[in-house]
Design an enzyme around this catalytic site. Structure first.
Site, PDB file in Angstrom:
ATOM      1  N   HIS A  39      53.284  33.592  43.081  1.00 39.54           N
ATOM      2  CA  HIS A  39      53.252  33.561  44.548  1.00 39.54           C
ATOM      3  C   HIS A  39      52.044  32.834  45.115  1.00 39.54           C
ATOM      4  O   HIS A  39      52.150  32.198  46.159  1.00 39.54           O
ATOM      5  CB  HIS A  39      53.236  34.988  45.116  1.00 39.54           C
ATOM      6  CG  HIS A  39      54.489  35.763  44.865  1.00 39.54           C
ATOM      7  ND1 HIS A  39      54.924  36.767  45.695  1.00 39.54           N
ATOM      8  CD2 HIS A  39      55.396  35.689  43.863  1.00 39.54           C
ATOM      9  CE1 HIS A  39      56.052  37.288  45.228  1.00 39.54           C
ATOM     10  NE2 HIS A  39      56.350  36.652  44.099  1.00 39.54           N
ATOM     11  N   CYS A  94      33.241  39.810  34.696  1.00 39.24           N
ATOM     12  CA  CYS A  94      31.969  40.510  34.897  1.00 39.24           C
ATOM     13  C   CYS A  94      32.226  41.994  34.702  1.00 39.24           C
ATOM     14  O   CYS A  94      33.226  42.367  34.079  1.00 39.24           O
ATOM     15  CB  CYS A  94      31.344  40.159  36.259  1.00 39.24           C
ATOM     16  SG  CYS A  94      32.280  40.628  37.719  1.00 39.24           S
ATOM     17  N   GLY A  95      31.353  42.840  35.205  1.00 40.42           N
ATOM     18  CA  GLY A  95      31.553  44.271  34.985  1.00 40.42           C
ATOM     19  C   GLY A  95      32.803  44.782  35.684  1.00 40.42           C
ATOM     20  O   GLY A  95      33.624  45.487  35.107  1.00 40.42           O
ATOM     21  N   THR A  96      32.930  44.407  36.954  1.00 43.43           N
ATOM     22  CA  THR A  96      34.078  44.853  37.747  1.00 43.43           C
ATOM     23  C   THR A  96      35.096  43.756  38.004  1.00 43.43           C
ATOM     24  O   THR A  96      36.224  44.039  38.404  1.00 43.43           O
ATOM     25  CB  THR A  96      33.596  45.327  39.131  1.00 43.43           C
ATOM     26  OG1 THR A  96      32.950  44.218  39.776  1.00 43.43           O
ATOM     27  CG2 THR A  96      32.630  46.508  39.013  1.00 43.43           C
ATOM     28  N   GLY A  97      34.689  42.506  37.891  1.00 46.27           N
ATOM     29  CA  GLY A  97      35.525  41.364  38.286  1.00 46.27           C
ATOM     30  C   GLY A  97      35.380  41.049  39.769  1.00 46.27           C
ATOM     31  O   GLY A  97      35.789  39.980  40.231  1.00 46.27           O
ATOM     32  N   ILE A  98      34.786  41.973  40.515  1.00 47.44           N
ATOM     33  CA  ILE A  98      34.725  41.814  41.979  1.00 47.44           C
ATOM     34  C   ILE A  98      33.730  40.721  42.377  1.00 47.44           C
ATOM     35  O   ILE A  98      34.048  39.828  43.166  1.00 47.44           O
ATOM     36  CB  ILE A  98      34.359  43.146  42.662  1.00 47.44           C
ATOM     37  CG1 ILE A  98      35.434  44.199  42.377  1.00 47.44           C
ATOM     38  CG2 ILE A  98      34.192  42.943  44.162  1.00 47.44           C
ATOM     39  CD1 ILE A  98      35.047  45.618  42.823  1.00 47.44           C
ATOM     40  N   GLY A  99      32.525  40.784  41.821  1.00 46.10           N
ATOM     41  CA  GLY A  99      31.514  39.785  42.177  1.00 46.10           C
ATOM     42  C   GLY A  99      31.984  38.380  41.830  1.00 46.10           C
ATOM     43  O   GLY A  99      31.821  37.440  42.627  1.00 46.10           O
ATOM     44  N   ASP A 114      29.291  37.189  33.036  1.00 46.31           N
ATOM     45  CA  ASP A 114      27.899  37.627  33.056  1.00 46.31           C
ATOM     46  C   ASP A 114      27.736  38.582  31.873  1.00 46.31           C
ATOM     47  O   ASP A 114      28.628  38.689  31.014  1.00 46.31           O
ATOM     48  CB  ASP A 114      27.517  38.249  34.418  1.00 46.31           C
ATOM     49  CG  ASP A 114      28.157  39.613  34.657  1.00 46.31           C
ATOM     50  OD1 ASP A 114      29.004  40.036  33.845  1.00 46.31           O
ATOM     51  OD2 ASP A 114      27.810  40.259  35.665  1.00 46.31           O
ATOM     52  N   HIS A 115      26.598  39.305  31.841  1.00 47.78           N
ATOM     53  CA  HIS A 115      26.358  40.226  30.725  1.00 47.78           C
ATOM     54  C   HIS A 115      27.417  41.322  30.663  1.00 47.78           C
ATOM     55  O   HIS A 115      27.831  41.732  29.583  1.00 47.78           O
ATOM     56  CB  HIS A 115      24.964  40.850  30.858  1.00 47.78           C
ATOM     57  CG  HIS A 115      24.729  41.527  32.179  1.00 47.78           C
ATOM     58  ND1 HIS A 115      24.583  40.818  33.356  1.00 47.78           N
ATOM     59  CD2 HIS A 115      24.656  42.837  32.522  1.00 47.78           C
ATOM     60  CE1 HIS A 115      24.412  41.658  34.367  1.00 47.78           C
ATOM     61  NE2 HIS A 115      24.456  42.895  33.880  1.00 47.78           N
ATOM     62  N   ARG A 170      58.413  28.744  50.390  1.00 51.66           N
ATOM     63  CA  ARG A 170      57.707  29.728  51.228  1.00 51.66           C
ATOM     64  C   ARG A 170      56.313  30.030  50.686  1.00 51.66           C
ATOM     65  O   ARG A 170      55.374  30.266  51.441  1.00 51.66           O
ATOM     66  CB  ARG A 170      58.528  31.015  51.382  1.00 51.66           C
ATOM     67  CG  ARG A 170      58.664  31.868  50.133  1.00 51.66           C
ATOM     68  CD  ARG A 170      59.598  33.059  50.398  1.00 51.66           C
ATOM     69  NE  ARG A 170      59.575  34.056  49.333  1.00 51.66           N
ATOM     70  CZ  ARG A 170      60.166  33.922  48.157  1.00 51.66           C
ATOM     71  NH1 ARG A 170      60.815  32.804  47.858  1.00 51.66           N
ATOM     72  NH2 ARG A 170      60.105  34.887  47.259  1.00 51.66           N
ATOM     73  N   HIS A 171      56.177  29.982  49.358  1.00 47.35           N
ATOM     74  CA  HIS A 171      54.856  30.251  48.780  1.00 47.35           C
ATOM     75  C   HIS A 171      53.918  29.055  48.980  1.00 47.35           C
ATOM     76  O   HIS A 171      52.739  29.240  49.277  1.00 47.35           O
ATOM     77  CB  HIS A 171      54.983  30.609  47.304  1.00 47.35           C
ATOM     78  CG  HIS A 171      55.684  31.919  47.078  1.00 47.35           C
ATOM     79  ND1 HIS A 171      55.362  33.056  47.771  1.00 47.35           N
ATOM     80  CD2 HIS A 171      56.716  32.262  46.257  1.00 47.35           C
ATOM     81  CE1 HIS A 171      56.135  34.049  47.387  1.00 47.35           C
ATOM     82  NE2 HIS A 171      56.983  33.593  46.477  1.00 47.35           N
TER      83      HIS A 171
HETATM   84  C1  RB5 Z   1      26.368  43.723  36.780  1.00 48.16           C
HETATM   85  O1  RB5 Z   1      25.729  44.940  36.623  1.00 48.16           O
HETATM   86  C2  RB5 Z   1      27.560  43.862  37.731  1.00 48.16           C
HETATM   87  O2  RB5 Z   1      27.094  44.057  39.026  1.00 48.16           O
HETATM   88  C3  RB5 Z   1      28.450  42.668  37.632  1.00 48.16           C
HETATM   89  O3  RB5 Z   1      28.893  42.518  36.327  1.00 48.16           O
HETATM   90  C4  RB5 Z   1      29.705  42.691  38.480  1.00 48.16           C
HETATM   91  O4  RB5 Z   1      30.426  43.855  38.269  1.00 48.16           O
HETATM   92  C5  RB5 Z   1      29.525  42.382  39.889  1.00 48.16           C
HETATM   93  O5  RB5 Z   1      30.466  42.405  40.685  1.00 48.16           O
END
Ligand code: RB5
Length: 151
Positions: free
Chosen positions: A107, A74-79, A8-9, A142-143
């Site tokens: 693994h 993305c910004g955090t990689g979490i989304g 993303d951005h 196992r993996h």
């Molecule tokens: C965008 O602002 C941010 O929410 C996105 O890049 C990401 O970090 C979401 O998990």
């Protein structure tokens, strides 16, 4: 080895650095967006990568040695990791260190690397990318057994 990449951005600038690095290493890289630093919805780009992987790769075989891998930034990689892991058969690993990148290939046989450009700098990010791509799945029984329990 073929790499399908998206961001993303928040991950756009880092994605460009990763693409340049991977091309210099001789990999075939497909960038499915976004195409500018303008605000973009990360689930759209996670889906573009998982659609390609789902159609090109046998995700039902947990011990498969992949010839195509994905990278999502993305910004955090979490989304990106949350969105990608909603897709059946996809194993997307959020890694901000090389130990995790190596371990998740050995693994978990993860097929997608997720990273946050607001978490890691480009120097570390490129080392994480190299580690993820260069580490094969261990093929340990196992993996394979454990992956098949959640895939
Ligand atoms: C965008 O602002 C941010 O929410 C996105 O890049 C990401 O970090 C979401 O998990």
């Amino acid at each position: 080895m073929k790499i399908i990449i998206a961001s993303d951005h928040g991950g756009y600038e880092l994605k460009l650095e990763i693409i340049e690095h991977l091309k210099a290493r001789g990999f075939e890289v497909t960038d499915v967006g976004c195409d500018s630093p303008e605000s973009a919805d990360y689930p759209i780009y996670a889906k573009k990568v998982t659609d390609i992987l789902s159609s090109e790769v046998d995700l039902d075989n947990p011990g498969k040695n992949f010839e195509t891998l994905g990278i999502l930034v993305c910004g955090t990689g979490i989304g990106m990791s949350l969105a990608a892991n909603k897709v059946p058969g996809i194993r997307a690993a959020l890694c901000h260190d090389t130990f995790s990148a190596q371990a998740t290939r050995e693994h978990n046989n993860s097929i997608i690397l997720c990273m946050g450009a607001r978490v890691v700098g480009p120097g570390l990010a490129l080392k994480i990318v190299d580690t993820f791509i260069d580490t094969p799945f261990s093929q340990d029984e196992r993996h394979v057994r454990r992956i098949s329990m959640y895939s």
